[in-house]
Structures are given as C-alpha cells and as structure tokens.
Design a protein around this motif. Structure first.
Motif, short mmCIF file in Angstrom:
data_model
loop_
_atom_site.label_atom_id
_atom_site.label_comp_id
_atom_site.label_asym_id
_atom_site.label_seq_id
_atom_site.Cartn_x
_atom_site.Cartn_y
_atom_site.Cartn_z
N PRO A 1 0.85 -1.13 -0.02
CA PRO A 1 -0.08 0.11 0.09
C PRO A 1 0.92 1.18 -0.07
O PRO A 1 1.97 1.23 0.69
CB PRO A 1 -0.78 -0.07 1.19
N ARG A 2 0.32 2.27 -0.58
CA ARG A 2 1.08 3.63 -0.53
C ARG A 2 -0.02 4.58 -0.40
O ARG A 2 -1.27 4.43 -0.64
CB ARG A 2 1.64 3.68 -2.07
N THR A 3 0.46 5.90 0.10
CA THR A 3 -0.43 7.00 0.02
C THR A 3 0.32 8.11 -0.89
O THR A 3 1.37 8.22 -1.00
CB THR A 3 -0.19 7.72 1.40
N MET A 4 -0.58 9.01 -1.22
CA MET A 4 -0.23 10.14 -2.45
C MET A 4 0.57 11.10 -1.63
O MET A 4 0.28 11.51 -0.58
CB MET A 4 -1.40 10.65 -3.13
N PRO B 1 2.54 17.45 -0.95
CA PRO B 1 3.15 18.60 0.14
C PRO B 1 2.24 19.58 0.69
O PRO B 1 2.47 19.66 1.92
CB PRO B 1 4.56 19.14 -0.79
N VAL B 2 1.40 19.82 -0.04
CA VAL B 2 0.45 21.16 0.43
C VAL B 2 -0.51 20.52 1.57
O VAL B 2 -0.58 21.07 2.65
CB VAL B 2 -0.32 21.73 -0.64
N ARG B 3 -0.90 19.08 1.22
CA ARG B 3 -1.69 18.42 2.24
C ARG B 3 -1.07 18.25 3.62
O ARG B 3 -1.57 18.29 4.55
CB ARG B 3 -2.62 17.27 1.62
N GLU B 4 0.16 17.61 3.16
CA GLU B 4 1.10 17.23 4.32
C GLU B 4 1.46 18.44 5.28
O GLU B 4 1.57 18.31 6.64
CB GLU B 4 2.24 16.59 3.88
N GLU C 1 -5.61 8.81 1.68
CA GLU C 1 -6.41 7.61 1.04
C GLU C 1 -5.29 6.52 0.63
O GLU C 1 -4.15 7.09 0.08
CB GLU C 1 -7.41 7.94 -0.08
N SER C 2 -5.50 5.40 1.10
CA SER C 2 -4.35 4.34 0.72
C SER C 2 -4.73 3.87 -1.11
O SER C 2 -5.97 3.79 -1.40
CB SER C 2 -4.77 3.12 1.59
N GLY C 3 -3.75 3.47 -1.33
CA GLY C 3 -3.93 2.99 -2.83
C GLY C 3 -2.58 2.41 -3.34
O GLY C 3 -1.92 1.49 -2.43
N ALA C 4 -2.06 2.66 -4.32
CA ALA C 4 -0.79 1.90 -5.12
C ALA C 4 -0.05 2.73 -5.92
O ALA C 4 -0.68 3.68 -6.62
CB ALA C 4 -1.37 0.65 -5.71
N HIS C 5 1.01 2.37 -6.20
CA HIS C 5 1.70 3.07 -7.53
C HIS C 5 1.82 2.00 -8.67
O HIS C 5 2.03 0.78 -8.54
CB HIS C 5 3.48 3.15 -6.68
N VAL C 6 1.46 2.71 -9.70
CA VAL C 6 1.33 1.84 -10.93
C VAL C 6 2.90 1.89 -11.60
O VAL C 6 3.38 2.92 -12.10
CB VAL C 6 0.39 2.49 -11.88
N VAL C 7 3.49 0.63 -11.96
CA VAL C 7 4.76 0.76 -12.48
C VAL C 7 4.59 -0.03 -13.76
O VAL C 7 4.05 -1.13 -14.00
CB VAL C 7 5.70 -0.04 -11.81
N PHE D 1 0.42 7.32 -8.47
CA PHE D 1 -0.44 6.99 -7.45
C PHE D 1 -1.92 6.82 -8.11
O PHE D 1 -2.36 7.71 -9.00
CB PHE D 1 -0.66 7.96 -6.20
N VAL D 2 -2.72 5.70 -7.69
CA VAL D 2 -4.11 5.81 -7.88
C VAL D 2 -4.60 4.91 -6.84
O VAL D 2 -4.10 4.36 -5.85
CB VAL D 2 -4.20 4.66 -9.14
N PRO D 3 -5.78 5.61 -6.14
CA PRO D 3 -6.56 4.89 -5.06
C PRO D 3 -6.71 3.46 -5.31
O PRO D 3 -6.73 2.88 -6.41
CB PRO D 3 -7.81 5.70 -5.02
N ARG D 4 -6.96 2.99 -4.17
CA ARG D 4 -7.08 1.43 -4.13
C ARG D 4 -8.47 0.90 -5.07
O ARG D 4 -8.48 -0.11 -5.71
CB ARG D 4 -7.61 0.96 -2.81
#
Length: 340
Positions: A176-179, A182-185, A197-203, A221-224
């Motif tokens: 799992p990955r998160t997007m 920087p602004v939101r963080e 939101e948890s999701g994945a990195h598309v390779v 990043f894409v959401p789950r």
C-alpha cells in the motif's frame, strides 16, 4: 625388732624443724617467683613505653591477676594507642582509594554523553548536507537517460528525459502507498489523524525507441478502487510519449515489510531485478514527474526527497544527560561537606 636396728635416723622435715609455719610446695614457690618476675617486667615496660598509662594506684594482686589472664581492675588501663591508630589509618586509606576509583569511574558517564552529543552534531551536519544535495539534484535540469545502466548508480534522484511507449499489459503495483502531496501534508502536520487515502503506485514498462531498451516507470498514485486498469481506461496512454522522471535505484526490504508476491502482483518494495525478470525489462527505474499526469490516470510526482533528520533531538538528549550527570558528580565529589 631386728629390722628396726638397721634404720638410719632421718633429719627432721622443714615443718618439723619450724613448727607453726605453713608448708609451701615447690610448684607453688615457682609460680610465686614467676608472678614477681612478670610484675617487674610489666613495670619496666610501663615506664619505658607510652603505649600504657597507669591510671592510679592499684593493688599488686590486681596487677598479678591481669598478668595471669584475670580481669584487670580499674587501677590499670590498657591503651594500645599506636596499634589502633595504625588500623584506623589503614582503613581510612583503603576507603579513600575506593572513593577515588568510584569518583573517576562515574565521571565516564558525562564524558560518554558529551562524546555522543558531539557525534550527533557531526551526524546532523552530514545529514543536512545530504538533504541539500538531494534537493539540488531534484531541481537540476533533466539530462538524457544514459544507455549504460552502470552510469545510473551515481545519478539517483537526478531528472532524466525519455521517449517511448507504454506496455500497459504488464503493469505492476507497489502497495500500500499514500499519495505524496506536500500542500496537504503541510496542512495536516501535527494532527493525530489524517485524511490520506490508501492506494498503489502503478509501475509500467516503457520501451525507449531512441535507446532500444525497456525501462520501468512509476507512473504515479491511484486509489485502491482504481488499481484495476479497467476502471481507468482514459488514463492508459497510447502511442509515444515524452516524459521526465527521477532515477531510482533498487530498494532493500526493511524490517517488518512483507516479502514481495509476484504471483499476486503485490509488491511492497522496489526489487529491480525481480521486477525486470517478470516484465522482461532492464533493471532501470524512474519516477515520472507531476507533469506526466493524465486525466483519469495515475498522479505523477510521487518521489519523496525528504530524509529522516532527528539528530537535533539526539543532541539535546545527550547534552542534557551530560549536564545532569556532571552536576550530580560535582555535588557528590567536589562540593561535598568535609568528612562525608
């Protein structure tokens, strides 16, 4: 009688010669002489040596009894001054030696804490230098991707330019990955909860037409709920594309991170050799920048360049421990009251 005629008259005994006096046995006489001699020796010793003090007149009988093991009366006082003082001096010297060893041994605690604090100062300088170097690399102008993979070892976090077309049929998912936002963080910094939101990195494999090699590109990043490519057909770019990406090297598995599962297409860390073997690509990996984002597709720019820098906390901890233990050591061994 005949036997009586041959008896020789004996001289009268001492008691018979001196009637009225008590008979004294030889052993008794020897004991008395020994007592007198011991008394004379004791008196001579008393007059010569200052170890013994005569506290007043005492009956000779009391002195004699003390010589033969009986209790000494109040007339005679034994004062072994030199012996007791020597024992006390030895004990005091031993205690002083033990105290000195403890003093210098406990001084190692603030000295060690000071050394560790100084070491953390040097580590912080090194970490700030590395962070500044990474930021300068990321902000540098992109260069063409080298054809030799060995050159990439010195180009991590360096932007490169590539041109080619994607093979969407061989997508890999690091999850799992998160997007990275920087602004939101920055807005949610310090909060107990987060709305990420948890999701994945598309390779996706990218065949570079100008280099004749196939590389791996982290499109973003894409959401789950959109991991399945059927749910994001608009984002599946066709044809040749020009993009800029950040060079990334292989990643070692960290503690408590699960093993990769190629059969289920679940990847938890970058293993370039295994990924290249599955997709038939070369072990070259880049993170696509944010400008490569397409509507409905993965969100690019998922490279984190911030490194963990907690050395200031360690500096405060070690120097604080040094100051506290040094103060206690000073109070114990330097400013303590005399005789303590």
């Amino acid at each position: 009688m005949i036997g009586d005629a041959h008896l020789t008259p004996q001289p009268p005994r001492e008691a018979e010669r001196r009637p009225g006096r008590k008979q004294i046995s030889p052993s008794r006489k020897c004991s008395k002489m020994a007592a007198v001699m011991a008394l004379a020796v004791l008196r001579r010793q008393m007059t010569r040596s200052p170890q013994w003090a005569y506290a007043g007149p005492a009956p000779i009988r009391a002195v004699r009894r003390s010589v033969f093991g009986f209790s000494v009366r109040s007339g005679m006082v034994c004062r072994p001054r030199r012996c007791c003082s020597s024992t006390a001096e030895t004990a005091a010297a031993k205690a002083e030696d033990d105290d000195s060893f403890l003093q210098w041994f406990l001084l190692l605690i603030p000295a060690t804490a000071f050394g560790l604090g100084t070491w953390q100062v040097q580590r912080r300088k090194w970490k700030l230098k590395v962070i500044a170097e990474l930021e300068s690399r990321v902000m540098a102008e992109p260069i063409p991707l080298p054809a030799d993979p060995m050159e990439l070892k010195d180009l991590e976090y360096r932007p490169v330019k590539v041109r080619g077309h994607f093979d969407h049929s061989k997508e890999l998912y690091i999850m799992p990955r998160t997007m990275v936002d920087p602004v939101r963080e920055a807005r949610e910094a310090g909060r107990m909860s987060s709305s990420t939101e948890s999701g994945a990195h598309v390779v996706t494999p990218l065949h570079c037409s100008d280099l004749g090699v196939t590389i791996l590109v982290n499109r973003g990043f894409v959401p789950r709920k959109k991991v399945n490519p059927e749910t994001r057909q608009k984002g599946q770019v066709l044809g040749e594309v020009d993009l800029v990406g950040i060079v990334r090297l292989t990643e070692n598995r960290k503690p408590f991170v699960p093993e990769n599962n190629p059969e289920k297409n679940h990847w938890y860390y970058r293993d370039l050799e295994a990924m290249a073997k599955i997709t038939g690509a070369d072990p070259i990996f880049i993170d696509a920048d944010f400008q490569s984002t397409t509507p409905g597709g993965p969100i690019g720019g998922q490279t984190r360049v911030t490194l963990r820098n907690e050395h200031m906390q360690y500096i405060i901890t070690w120097y604080g421990l040094c100051a506290a233990t040094l103060y206690l050591w000073f109070q114990k061994f330097v400013r303590r009251a005399p005789g303590v």
